[in-house]
Structures are given as C-alpha cells and as structure tokens.
Design a protein around this motif. Structure first.
Motif, PDB file in Angstrom:
ATOM      1  N   ARG A 169      10.501  -1.766  13.796  1.00 42.84           N
ATOM      2  CA  ARG A 169      11.567  -2.638  13.319  1.00 42.84           C
ATOM      3  C   ARG A 169      12.925  -1.935  13.379  1.00 42.84           C
ATOM      4  N   GLN A 170      12.910  -0.610  13.231  1.00 47.17           N
ATOM      5  CA  GLN A 170      14.151   0.156  13.277  1.00 47.17           C
ATOM      6  C   GLN A 170      14.400   0.793  14.640  1.00 47.17           C
ATOM      7  N   GLY A 171      13.572   0.424  15.630  1.00 55.73           N
ATOM      8  CA  GLY A 171      13.750   0.945  16.974  1.00 55.73           C
ATOM      9  C   GLY A 171      13.370   2.406  17.108  1.00 55.73           C
ATOM     10  N   LEU A 172      12.442   2.863  16.266  1.00 58.26           N
ATOM     11  CA  LEU A 172      12.036   4.264  16.270  1.00 58.26           C
ATOM     12  C   LEU A 172      10.641   4.422  16.859  1.00 58.26           C
ATOM     13  N   THR A 173      10.416   5.538  17.521  1.00 56.57           N
ATOM     14  CA  THR A 173       9.098   5.880  18.040  1.00 56.57           C
ATOM     15  C   THR A 173       8.706   7.241  17.496  1.00 56.57           C
ATOM     16  N   PHE A 174       7.564   7.301  16.830  1.00 55.19           N
ATOM     17  CA  PHE A 174       7.092   8.557  16.259  1.00 55.19           C
ATOM     18  C   PHE A 174       5.925   9.101  17.075  1.00 55.19           C
ATOM     19  N   GLU A 175       5.925  10.396  17.278  1.00 54.06           N
ATOM     20  CA  GLU A 175       4.786  11.087  17.874  1.00 54.06           C
ATOM     21  C   GLU A 175       4.318  12.128  16.854  1.00 54.06           C
ATOM     22  N   LEU A 235      11.319   6.812   0.059  1.00 60.62           N
ATOM     23  CA  LEU A 235      11.955   6.296   1.262  1.00 60.62           C
ATOM     24  C   LEU A 235      13.141   5.427   0.868  1.00 60.62           C
ATOM     25  N   ALA A 236      14.209   5.461   1.647  1.00 57.20           N
ATOM     26  CA  ALA A 236      15.355   4.594   1.398  1.00 57.20           C
ATOM     27  C   ALA A 236      14.914   3.134   1.463  1.00 57.20           C
ATOM     28  N   SER A 237      15.645   2.276   0.778  1.00 57.47           N
ATOM     29  CA  SER A 237      15.221   0.884   0.609  1.00 57.47           C
ATOM     30  C   SER A 237      14.930   0.188   1.927  1.00 57.47           C
ATOM     31  N   GLU A 238      15.726   0.485   2.976  1.00 61.97           N
ATOM     32  CA  GLU A 238      15.503  -0.191   4.261  1.00 61.97           C
ATOM     33  C   GLU A 238      14.269   0.347   4.981  1.00 61.97           C
ATOM     34  N   SER A 239      13.704   1.443   4.474  1.00 67.20           N
ATOM     35  CA  SER A 239      12.539   2.058   5.119  1.00 67.20           C
ATOM     36  C   SER A 239      11.270   1.938   4.283  1.00 67.20           C
ATOM     37  N   THR A 240      11.336   1.230   3.167  1.00 69.83           N
ATOM     38  CA  THR A 240      10.202   1.161   2.244  1.00 69.83           C
ATOM     39  C   THR A 240       8.932   0.650   2.932  1.00 69.83           C
ATOM     40  N   ILE A 241       7.811   1.317   2.626  1.00 71.99           N
ATOM     41  CA  ILE A 241       6.513   0.924   3.178  1.00 71.99           C
ATOM     42  C   ILE A 241       5.549   0.708   2.017  1.00 71.99           C
ATOM     43  N   ARG A 242       4.860  -0.413   2.020  1.00 73.58           N
ATOM     44  CA  ARG A 242       3.897  -0.711   0.966  1.00 73.58           C
ATOM     45  C   ARG A 242       2.605  -1.247   1.572  1.00 73.58           C
ATOM     46  N   THR A 243       1.482  -0.898   0.948  1.00 74.49           N
ATOM     47  CA  THR A 243       0.200  -1.549   1.249  1.00 74.49           C
ATOM     48  C   THR A 243      -0.455  -1.865  -0.091  1.00 74.49           C
ATOM     49  N   HIS A 244      -1.757  -2.067  -0.088  1.00 74.33           N
ATOM     50  CA  HIS A 244      -2.431  -2.474  -1.316  1.00 74.33           C
ATOM     51  C   HIS A 244      -3.717  -1.677  -1.540  1.00 74.33           C
ATOM     52  N   ALA A 245      -3.962  -1.370  -2.806  1.00 71.07           N
ATOM     53  CA  ALA A 245      -5.287  -0.915  -3.229  1.00 71.07           C
ATOM     54  C   ALA A 245      -6.089  -2.173  -3.534  1.00 71.07           C
ATOM     55  N   GLU A 246      -7.352  -2.182  -3.117  1.00 69.27           N
ATOM     56  CA  GLU A 246      -8.148  -3.405  -3.258  1.00 69.27           C
ATOM     57  C   GLU A 246      -9.507  -3.122  -3.883  1.00 69.27           C
ATOM     58  N   LEU A 247      -9.913  -4.031  -4.767  1.00 66.32           N
ATOM     59  CA  LEU A 247     -11.240  -4.017  -5.352  1.00 66.32           C
ATOM     60  C   LEU A 247     -11.999  -5.195  -4.758  1.00 66.32           C
ATOM     61  N   SER A 248     -13.127  -4.894  -4.079  1.00 66.26           N
ATOM     62  CA  SER A 248     -13.849  -5.936  -3.344  1.00 66.26           C
ATOM     63  C   SER A 248     -15.291  -6.041  -3.804  1.00 66.26           C
ATOM     64  N   ILE A 249     -15.835  -7.263  -3.718  1.00 64.85           N
ATOM     65  CA  ILE A 249     -17.246  -7.516  -3.992  1.00 64.85           C
ATOM     66  C   ILE A 249     -17.781  -8.430  -2.898  1.00 64.85           C
ATOM     67  N   ALA A 250     -19.103  -8.590  -2.864  1.00 63.21           N
ATOM     68  CA  ALA A 250     -19.697  -9.536  -1.916  1.00 63.21           C
ATOM     69  C   ALA A 250     -19.433 -10.955  -2.398  1.00 63.21           C
ATOM     70  N   PRO A 251     -19.057 -11.874  -1.510  1.00 65.73           N
ATOM     71  CA  PRO A 251     -18.700 -13.224  -1.950  1.00 65.73           C
ATOM     72  C   PRO A 251     -19.881 -14.065  -2.411  1.00 65.73           C
ATOM     73  N   ASP A 252     -21.104 -13.700  -1.986  1.00 62.12           N
ATOM     74  CA  ASP A 252     -22.268 -14.536  -2.269  1.00 62.12           C
ATOM     75  C   ASP A 252     -23.267 -13.862  -3.196  1.00 62.12           C
ATOM     76  N   ARG A 253     -22.821 -12.913  -3.993  1.00 64.75           N
ATOM     77  CA  ARG A 253     -23.736 -12.143  -4.826  1.00 64.75           C
ATOM     78  C   ARG A 253     -23.249 -12.116  -6.271  1.00 64.75           C
ATOM     79  N   GLN A 254     -24.095 -12.578  -7.194  1.00 67.52           N
ATOM     80  CA  GLN A 254     -23.727 -12.565  -8.603  1.00 67.52           C
ATOM     81  C   GLN A 254     -23.746 -11.138  -9.127  1.00 67.52           C
ATOM     82  N   LEU A 255     -22.677 -10.742  -9.789  1.00 69.22           N
ATOM     83  CA  LEU A 255     -22.619  -9.403 -10.353  1.00 69.22           C
ATOM     84  C   LEU A 255     -23.477  -9.304 -11.608  1.00 69.22           C
ATOM     85  N   SER A 256     -24.092  -8.166 -11.804  1.00 73.44           N
ATOM     86  CA  SER A 256     -24.829  -7.915 -13.039  1.00 73.44           C
ATOM     87  C   SER A 256     -23.843  -7.790 -14.194  1.00 73.44           C
TER      88      SER A 256
END
Length: 300
Positions: free
Chosen positions: A210-216, A259-280
C-alpha cells in the motif's frame, strides 16, 4: 464390534508395531493380534499386512485408521457429557495453541480458571496455528487458541481480539528509544519475518504494498522462538504483538517501538471450536472464561 478392538487397532496404527502397541496397552502381543483378527472378521477383509519390519495397513486398514481415532475420541466426549448430566464439575479439556499466545494469554487464563474449577484437568499441545485448527476439526482438541492463524473455514471462531503489532528489537538496536517508526524507515534495517502462510505476514505485505514498499527479509522463519532469538542476538528486528514478548520486555532485553499511525498493522487472536460438536461442561466453562479473558486483555 467391540470398542476394545478399535482401541487396540488405533494403538497399532500409532506405533506401527504389535509389540510396542501391546506394551503401551499393558497386554500380551497375542491379545493385540487377536483383536485385529476380530476386526478383520467383522469387516471381512484384511486390515494389516505383517512382516519382519512391522505392520503395513491395507487399503481397508487405511480407511478404518482415518476414522477409528475420531470415533474413540467422540466416545470419550460422550462419556464426558454423561458425567456432566450427573452434575460433576470435573473433566478434561484438550487445548491446542500456537507458541505466540501461550505464555501471555493461555497460561494466565488457565491459572485463574483453575482457582474456580480445581478438579478440571487440562492437556495443552503447542503446535503451529494451522495444526491447532486442524486438531479441532478432527476432534483431537476441544478448542484452539491461535495467533497468526491461516484462514480455514471449517472451525468456528467464538472469540476474537484485535492484536496490534510493534517493531521488536534488542535494547541495543539503532531503533531502540524511538517513540515510533514508519515502515519506510524500517526498510533500512535487517528484518526477520514469519513465512508467507502466516496471517501477520500477509497483513504486513499488504501494508508495505500500500505504501509502495518492497521488503526482502534477512530471515524468513516459521517459528516464533527463532524470531525472538534472532532479535535477541542483534541479527535483525521483527514485528510482533507485545504479549508475545512480554517477559523479554519486562527484563529489558527487548524493546517495543510502535508503528506510526499510517503503518499500523493488526491481526486477531482467535478462539475456535468445532461447529458441530457440543462442548462438555469443562470445555464450555473454559471457553467462556478465555473469551472474557481475551476481551479484558485486548491489545495489551
């Protein structure tokens, strides 16, 4: 068909040895062989081929092996649900997590949770984020707690907290002491980054483009511990959330530069379970507790 026969077969598949399977099950090798023969009689086809080098699964054996383990785990899960009906606040929870999040989120969450439910037992497996999600999908885990998780549609994400990344460098690095740094400035320094299957790396590459940068990167790795070691050795800087290097920051061996505001990078921590399985009971209580813990510790 008896459950015992499936248990013996599952252990044989895991060890690839009649003798080792028998030793692990604390029975005679003939007992394992007899149970395999019972299964072969039941299905009407050979499941294994025996040789001096061990056992080899036939095509039918491969088919059964792919399902036997999950069947046994589901039966254990049903047993736990039955215990829950009896009102017993105990049980066992299996959690798969990747290393970036264990020390700073999962460990303190489990320590606090255990004060309320001291009879619940935990099995924690440290793997890659992908392996953690796959373990949920295959019923080997009750839940997965991941950072840098690749996008996988099978698991159900029940909690997500935003994670902000900062430049992590040794306390002796040229950037140490800076109040903030831009991606353009960062491009002048040696970097160690996770490989491209990681969610963060994809977010980083998008921000750079997005900032026209290439990192190696000087180093491209697949393990958080190696990233930290490279930084501690002054070989490179990296980008990580503060929570993943909290101990090193408190010890003063690493420093975190936003990181400066224009360079901020975010992702997410996630808690996942199986969609078809009842939890104990135990897993449901723990998942709810971790969800609240994630909310209260978001972006730290």
């Amino acid at each position: 068909m008896q459950i015992r026969a499936l248990m013996y077969f599952d252990e044989l598949v895991r060890t690839n040895s009649m003798r080792q399977a028998a030793e692990n099950l604390n029975v005679a090798p003939t007992a394992v062989s007899r149970q395999i023969e019972n299964l072969e009689d039941y299905f009407g086809t050979p499941l294994v081929e025996r040789s001096a080098r061990g056992v080899t699964l036939t095509a039918a054996g491969e088919l059964l092996a792919a399902r036997a383990g999950r069947t046994l785990r589901e039966l254990e899960h049903v047993q736990q649900l039955i215990e829950d009906l009896k009102g017993l606040e105990r049980g066992r929870v299996t959690i798969f997590a990747n290393g970036a999040i264990v020390a700073s989120l999962l460990t303190p969450a489990l320590a606090e949770f255990s004060k309320t439910y001291p009879s619940i037992r935990f099995e924690v497996m440290i793997t890659s984020a992908r392996q953690a999600v796959e373990a949920v999908n295959s019923a080997r885990a009750d839940m997965a707690l991941t950072l840098f998780a690749p996008q996988m549609t099978e698991a159900k994400v029940i909690a997500r907290s935003e994670i902000t990344y900062e430049v992590i460098a040794s306390s002796r690095h040229a950037l140490a002491g800076r109040k903030e740094v831009t991606l353009r400035e960062l491009a002048r320094h040696a970097l160690a980054l996770p490989e491209t299957s990681f969610g963060f790396r994809q977010a980083f590459d998008t921000a750079a483009e997005r900032q026209g940068l290439t990192f190696e990167p000087a180093f491209t790795v697949s393990a958080l511990e190696m990233l930290k070691e490279l930084v501690l050795s002054d070989m490179a800087a990296t980008l990580l959330p503060r929570l993943s290097v909290r101990r090193e920051l408190e010890a003063g061996t690493l420093t975190a530069i936003p990181l400066a505001s224009e360079s901020t990078i975010r992702t997410h921590a996630e808690l996942s379970i199986a969609p078809d399985r009842q939890l104990s009971f135990a897993a449901a209580k723990l998942s709810g507790f971790i969800e609240e813990f994630m909310r209260s510790n978001a972006s730290r």
